[in-house]
Write an enzyme that holds these catalytic residues in place. Structure first.
Site, PDB file in Angstrom:
ATOM      1  N   LYS A 157       0.876  -1.184   0.000  1.00 28.23           N
ATOM      2  CA  LYS A 157       0.000   0.000   0.000  1.00 28.23           C
ATOM      3  C   LYS A 157       0.908   1.228   0.000  1.00 28.23           C
ATOM      4  CE  LYS A 157      -4.165   1.770   2.205  1.00 28.23           C
ATOM      5  NZ  LYS A 157      -4.978   1.978   1.010  1.00 28.23           N
TER       6      LYS A 157
HETATM    7  N1  PMP Z   1      -7.777  -2.028  -2.898  1.00 30.51           N
HETATM    8  C1  PMP Z   1      -7.216  -0.815  -2.884  1.00 30.51           C
HETATM    9  C2  PMP Z   1      -6.453  -0.357  -4.071  1.00 30.51           C
HETATM   10  C3  PMP Z   1      -7.341   0.016  -1.759  1.00 30.51           C
HETATM   11  O1  PMP Z   1      -6.794   1.223  -1.743  1.00 30.51           O
HETATM   12  C4  PMP Z   1      -8.067  -0.453  -0.643  1.00 30.51           C
HETATM   13  C5  PMP Z   1      -8.196   0.422   0.576  1.00 30.51           C
HETATM   14  N2  PMP Z   1      -7.127   0.227   1.458  1.00 30.51           N
HETATM   15  C6  PMP Z   1      -8.634  -1.723  -0.706  1.00 30.51           C
HETATM   16  C7  PMP Z   1      -8.479  -2.487  -1.850  1.00 30.51           C
HETATM   17  C8  PMP Z   1      -9.392  -2.288   0.462  1.00 30.51           C
HETATM   18  O2  PMP Z   1      -8.517  -2.582   1.507  1.00 30.51           O
HETATM   19  P1  PMP Z   1      -8.977  -2.553   3.019  1.00 30.51           P
HETATM   20  O3  PMP Z   1     -10.199  -3.377   3.105  1.00 30.51           O
HETATM   21  O4  PMP Z   1      -7.847  -3.112   3.771  1.00 30.51           O
HETATM   22  O5  PMP Z   1      -9.250  -1.121   3.358  1.00 30.51           O
END
Ligand code: PMP
Length: 321
Positions: A157
């Site tokens: 991320k």
């Molecule tokens: N995909 C992307 C590209 C994201 O930015 C996010 C948000 N963090 C998610 C999926 C979902 O991840 P999470 O459920 O951990 O927030």
């Protein structure tokens, strides 16, 4: 943005308006940062952060992929996150920790620069709009493909990954849609610009595997677990094609910011019959868990002892992690 009072920056709480970085901060120019998006929810026993250890772990793993050394332990970052929420007197809020290469040397190599960590928390109610949960969102399959793992690590991320996501989001918004769905370089569905995607067809719930180039979402993981725990829902991790999006009975997006949000249309095709029985079951279960109403999952909630801080004396600054 609903500003709160304090931002945690490199070990101290500083006033929101004073949390500034130098113009030549490396991450500002070369997107050399890794971050998390976390939510804190109001429960009957006070505010609680959802799956905090998992978020902190993902942030350290993102840093590891980029050879970035976060100058705090996981425990210190975890403590700093709860402290930031508490000091701001927040109950329901979004939390944004960011580790980034700071000011020092320019040039592409980030390694000579100091790694800084900042944590902000603020009230952020609905990412995809007030009506999204009730009415569903309209999505466009983007002309931009999700970054391929041969070019960038999609499972980190990192701030840099979001240039790709922002192109897709802007394109969708300008075309009058709410959100973009991105295909990967093989033409299969990856995810939305900031959410994972799930399909429901003939009672089977599916989502693309990590190898499709998705971020391993923590909400995604929660929903996968719920498909087992709730009973009567078959789940598969399988590649999904573009036309399978159109022929879904139900589609929904999952993410910390967006929660669990139904999709009502993709590229002008109405999804299913406009009723979302499976999605609604999962949405309700998710909402009960994050708000502490389902005690079976209480280990996923980190309580925050809110202790709003009005002022910090200058002598106290710099002493806290
Ligand atoms: N995909 C992307 C590209 C994201 O930015 C996010 C948000 N963090 C998610 C999926 C979902 O991840 P999470 O459920 O951990 O927030």
């Amino acid at each position: 943005m609903k500003e709160s009072t304090w931002i945690w920056l490199d070990g101290s709480l500083v006033k929101w308006s004073e949390a500034k970085v130098p113009f030549l901060t490396h991450a500002l120019h070369y997107a050399t940062g890794v971050f998390e998006g976390i939510r804190c929810y109001n429960t009957s026993e006070g505010p609680a952060i959802f799956r905090l250890p998992e978020h902190v772990s993902r942030m350290f793993e993102s840093a590891k992929i980029y050879l970035m050394k976060i100058p705090y332990s996981r425990e210190e970052v975890t403590g700093a996150i709860t402290k930031t929420v508490a000091a701001n007197g927040l109950d329901e809020c979004y939390v944004r920790p960011l580790a980034y290469y700071g000011y020092g040397e320019m040039g592409l190599n980030p390694l000579p620069n100091r790694v800084s960590v900042g944590i902000a928390a603020w009230r952020w109610d609905s990412y995809l709009g007030e009506k999204a949960e009730r009415e569903g969102v309209r999505c466009q399959v983007s002309s931009w493909r999700r970054i391929h793992q041969a070019s960038m690590p999609p499972q980190a991320k990192s701030t840099s990954n979001y240039a790709n996501a922002a192109l897709a989001k802007i394109e969708a918004l300008k075309a009058g849609y709410d959100e973009a769905i991105m295909l990967n370089m093989d033409g299969m569905v990856a995810e939305a610009s900031a959410e994972n995607i799930f399909r429901v067809k003939d009672g089977i719930v599916s989502t693309p595997p990590a190898s499709a180039g998705v971020l391993r979402g923590i909400t995604r993981d929660t929903i996968i677990r719920l498909t087992t725990d709730l009973g009567g829902i078959e789940f598969r991790r399988v590649d999904i094609s573009r036309e399978e999006l159109y022929t879904s009975d139900e589609l929904f997006l999952t993410g910390t910011a967006a929660g669990v949000t139904p999709v009502r249309e993709v590229d002008g095709r109405t999804i299913g019959s406009g009723a979302w029985p499976v999605t609604q079951r999962l949405m309700e279960a998710y909402s009960n868990i994050v708000h502490g109403r389902d005690k079976q999952y209480s280990e996923w909630l980190t309580p925050v002892a809110t202790k709003r801080i009005e002022t910090i004396s200058s002598s106290a600054r710099g002493t806290t992690v």
